[in-house]
Design a protein around this motif. Structure first.
Motif, short mmCIF file in Angstrom:
data_model
loop_
_atom_site.label_atom_id
_atom_site.label_comp_id
_atom_site.label_asym_id
_atom_site.label_seq_id
_atom_site.Cartn_x
_atom_site.Cartn_y
_atom_site.Cartn_z
N ILE A 78 -16.42 -19.19 10.83
CA ILE A 78 -15.81 -18.04 10.22
C ILE A 78 -14.62 -17.79 11.17
O ILE A 78 -14.61 -18.08 12.07
CB ILE A 78 -16.76 -17.08 10.55
N ASN A 79 -13.51 -17.36 10.35
CA ASN A 79 -12.13 -17.21 11.05
C ASN A 79 -11.74 -16.07 10.50
O ASN A 79 -11.70 -15.57 9.25
CB ASN A 79 -11.21 -18.13 10.42
N CYS A 80 -11.13 -15.24 11.53
CA CYS A 80 -10.63 -13.99 11.19
C CYS A 80 -9.05 -14.35 11.10
O CYS A 80 -8.64 -15.04 11.90
CB CYS A 80 -10.58 -12.77 12.43
N PHE A 81 -8.42 -13.76 10.24
CA PHE A 81 -6.83 -13.99 10.13
C PHE A 81 -5.94 -12.78 9.55
O PHE A 81 -6.72 -11.75 9.44
CB PHE A 81 -6.72 -15.07 9.05
N SER A 82 -4.75 -12.94 9.80
CA SER A 82 -3.79 -11.83 9.27
C SER A 82 -2.78 -12.61 8.44
O SER A 82 -2.51 -13.77 8.64
CB SER A 82 -3.10 -11.27 10.30
N SER A 83 -2.54 -12.23 7.32
CA SER A 83 -1.38 -12.79 6.47
C SER A 83 -0.39 -11.89 6.10
O SER A 83 -0.54 -10.60 6.19
CB SER A 83 -2.41 -13.29 5.16
N ARG A 84 0.78 -12.51 5.84
CA ARG A 84 1.78 -11.77 5.52
C ARG A 84 2.57 -12.46 4.43
O ARG A 84 2.71 -13.72 4.49
CB ARG A 84 2.70 -11.35 6.75
N GLY A 85 3.44 -11.73 3.89
CA GLY A 85 4.43 -12.34 2.99
C GLY A 85 5.22 -11.25 2.04
O GLY A 85 5.06 -10.30 2.41
N THR A 86 6.12 -11.89 1.38
CA THR A 86 7.15 -11.10 0.42
C THR A 86 7.09 -11.42 -0.95
O THR A 86 6.86 -12.77 -1.17
CB THR A 86 8.57 -11.30 1.00
N LEU A 87 6.62 -10.34 -1.85
CA LEU A 87 6.66 -10.81 -3.24
C LEU A 87 8.28 -11.08 -3.59
O LEU A 87 8.98 -10.42 -3.82
CB LEU A 87 6.29 -9.75 -4.11
N GLY A 98 10.53 -8.35 -3.65
CA GLY A 98 11.38 -8.04 -2.24
C GLY A 98 10.09 -7.33 -1.41
O GLY A 98 10.47 -7.07 -0.16
N ARG A 99 9.03 -6.75 -1.67
CA ARG A 99 8.18 -5.75 -1.15
C ARG A 99 7.53 -6.77 -0.41
O ARG A 99 7.03 -7.75 -0.91
CB ARG A 99 7.17 -5.00 -2.06
N GLN A 100 7.10 -6.41 0.88
CA GLN A 100 6.44 -7.14 2.05
C GLN A 100 4.97 -6.60 2.05
O GLN A 100 4.69 -5.41 2.09
CB GLN A 100 7.18 -7.33 3.22
N PHE A 101 4.07 -7.56 2.52
CA PHE A 101 2.71 -7.09 2.99
C PHE A 101 2.28 -7.57 4.28
O PHE A 101 2.71 -8.65 4.51
CB PHE A 101 1.63 -7.02 1.99
N SER A 102 1.37 -7.19 4.92
CA SER A 102 0.51 -7.77 6.06
C SER A 102 -0.91 -7.12 6.30
O SER A 102 -1.02 -6.07 6.31
CB SER A 102 1.56 -7.43 7.52
N SER A 127 -5.09 -2.28 0.82
CA SER A 127 -3.82 -1.97 1.64
C SER A 127 -2.72 -2.86 1.15
O SER A 127 -1.58 -2.73 1.17
CB SER A 127 -4.11 -2.28 3.18
N GLN A 128 -3.01 -4.14 0.83
CA GLN A 128 -2.06 -4.99 0.05
C GLN A 128 -1.46 -4.47 -1.17
O GLN A 128 -0.09 -4.65 -1.03
CB GLN A 128 -2.76 -6.50 -0.14
N MET A 129 -2.18 -4.09 -1.88
CA MET A 129 -1.61 -3.50 -3.28
C MET A 129 -0.85 -2.34 -2.94
O MET A 129 0.40 -1.89 -3.61
CB MET A 129 -2.93 -3.15 -4.12
N GLN A 130 -1.18 -1.51 -2.04
CA GLN A 130 -0.55 -0.26 -1.47
C GLN A 130 1.02 -0.69 -0.98
O GLN A 130 2.19 -0.13 -1.29
CB GLN A 130 -1.15 0.70 -0.50
#
Length: 143
Positions: A78-87, A98-102, A127-130
């Motif tokens: 089991i791993n916890c992670f955080s991901s981020r990116g730009t559409l 150009g919208r980003q999420f984390s 939260s990602q979709m928001q």
């Protein structure tokens, strides 16, 4: 198999397959019949999984995961992670480029014979979709 070997295999999933986009590593770390279970559905088979992540990488070319040390027991990691990116692409007819999420998430890996046989992935999709403005952010009306 040692728990450390299983944790290293899960880390390769994040570092080499997801972050580096190295599709060749998929054949090394996944069982041919791997199952991926995520918030938007299921994918079975290593070739379909590769195509899915190519599509994700096209939409979010800078997608990056920061993974915490895994917890291993038996055939599970089991791993916890955080991901981020730009559409930046891959989603037709959207003005949200150009919208980003984390967002944070958790993966559960099932491992047999030094191969990942199943990945269960959970992340804060709402939260990602928001953050991408795909769903409205609720407002509070306090009178």
């Amino acid at each position: 198999m040692s728990l450390d070997v299983n944790k290293a295999l899960a880390r390769r999933y994040f570092e080499e397959f997801l972050n580096q986009g190295n599709l060749c590593v998929a054949d090394e770390i996944f069982d041919a019949r791997v199952s991926y279970r995520g918030p938007f559905g299921s994918i079975d088979g290593v070739d379909r999984l590769k195509r899915f992540f190519l599509m994700i990488r096209k939409a979010f070319p800078d997608l990056h995961y920061i993974v915490e040390e895994g917890i291993a027991e038996g055939d599970k990691v089991i791993n916890c992670f955080s991901s981020r990116g730009t559409l930046l692409g891959g989603v037709e007819g959207t003005e949200f480029h150009g919208r980003q999420f984390s967002v944070p998430g958790i993966n559960v890996f099932y491992i047999r014979n030094r191969k990942i046989t199943e990945v269960r992935c959970f992340w804060d999709t709402y939260s990602q979709m928001q953050q991408l403005h795909w769903v409205p952010i609720p407002t509070m009306n306090c009178a």
